[in-house]
Enzyme design. Structure first.
Site, PDB file in Angstrom:
ATOM      1  N   GLY A  20       0.856  -1.209   0.136  1.00 30.74           N
ATOM      2  CA  GLY A  20      -0.028   0.231   0.073  1.00 30.74           C
ATOM      3  C   GLY A  20       0.885   1.170   0.070  1.00 30.74           C
ATOM      4  CB  CYS A  21       0.076   4.564   1.450  1.00 27.44           C
ATOM      5  SG  CYS A  21       0.978   6.184   1.451  1.00 27.44           S
ATOM      6  CG  PHE A  22       5.878   5.406  -0.301  1.00 27.88           C
ATOM      7  CD1 PHE A  22       5.198   6.337  -0.040  1.00 27.88           C
ATOM      8  CD2 PHE A  22       6.180   5.045  -1.708  1.00 27.88           C
ATOM      9  CE1 PHE A  22       5.443   7.752  -0.745  1.00 27.88           C
ATOM     10  CE2 PHE A  22       6.302   6.414  -2.513  1.00 27.88           C
ATOM     11  CZ  PHE A  22       5.940   7.513  -1.994  1.00 27.88           C
ATOM     12  CD1 TRP A  23       4.577   8.689   2.532  1.00 30.36           C
ATOM     13  CD2 TRP A  23       2.420   9.301   2.772  1.00 30.36           C
ATOM     14  NE1 TRP A  23       4.348   9.963   1.567  1.00 30.36           N
ATOM     15  CE2 TRP A  23       2.938  10.323   1.661  1.00 30.36           C
ATOM     16  CE3 TRP A  23       1.099   9.659   2.862  1.00 30.36           C
ATOM     17  CZ2 TRP A  23       2.364  11.115   0.834  1.00 30.36           C
ATOM     18  CZ3 TRP A  23       0.438  10.729   2.364  1.00 30.36           C
ATOM     19  CH2 TRP A  23       1.073  11.542   1.437  1.00 30.36           C
TER      20      TRP A  23
END
Length: 187
Positions: A20-23
């Protein structure tokens, strides 16, 4: 921009994970004992030097991912993967929550045959233990060219904890990690 192969110091190894989102993944792995560095970036696609906008457009084939430099004496590759399978949903194809597209796929990009074998073993264990009701769709793929994401993506959660996405998506994943893996937290 493409990174030159990172010099791995004696006693270090590298794991590359997409979930998913790398953050989200960066915020979790920044807190893990034995993790020495976490970079957000792109991997697995066909476009050279992709931008965030191009990757989010879904036309590059790249996944948002993190490159984790770790000390395998302190934390094993297997333990990093065990955390990975708790902090994201490995059963949704090309999706994590409201983030939809191949750029948000669940993937393990291995750097050696040993990492490939470990990834496959962990997936088998997660499946056998019925950690999830649905089948695991995480891809296990040889690592390709890594592209570091733009500077404003690095340490995004640490620098923007009150941003809406961080509060409602990243924060709960970090809290889940902290609760389930308290013994793995950096001091």
């Amino acid at each position: 921009m493409a990174d030159e192969p990172r010099t791995i110091l004696s006693g270090q190894d590298v794991a590359i994970l997409a979930g998913g989102c790398f953050w989200c993944l960066e915020a979790v792995y920044d807190q893990v004992q034995g993790v020495e560095a976490v970079e957000s970036g792109y991997i697995g696609g066909a476009m050279d030097n992709p931008t965030y906008e191009a990757v989010c457009g879904g036309q590059t084939g790249h996944a948002e991912a993190v490159r984790i430099t770790f000390n395998p004496v302190v934390i094993s590759y297997q333990e990093l993967l065990e955390i990975f399978f708790v902090v994201h949903d490995p059963t949704t194809l090309n999706r994590q929550g409201n983030d939809i597209g191949t750029q948000y796929r669940s993937a393990i990009f291995y750097n050696s045959p040993a990492q490939q074998q470990t990834a496959e073993q962990v997936i088998n264990t997660v499946t056998d233990d019925r950690l999830y009701d649905a089948p695991i769709v995480t891809q296990v793929i040889a690592a390709t060219q890594w592209y570091e994401a733009e500077a404003y993506h690095q340490e995004y959660f640490a620098r923007n904890p009150f941003q809406g996405y961080c509060q409602f998506v990243v924060g709960p994943k970090v809290a889940k990690f902290r609760k389930q893996f308290a013994e793995r937290l950096k001091s």
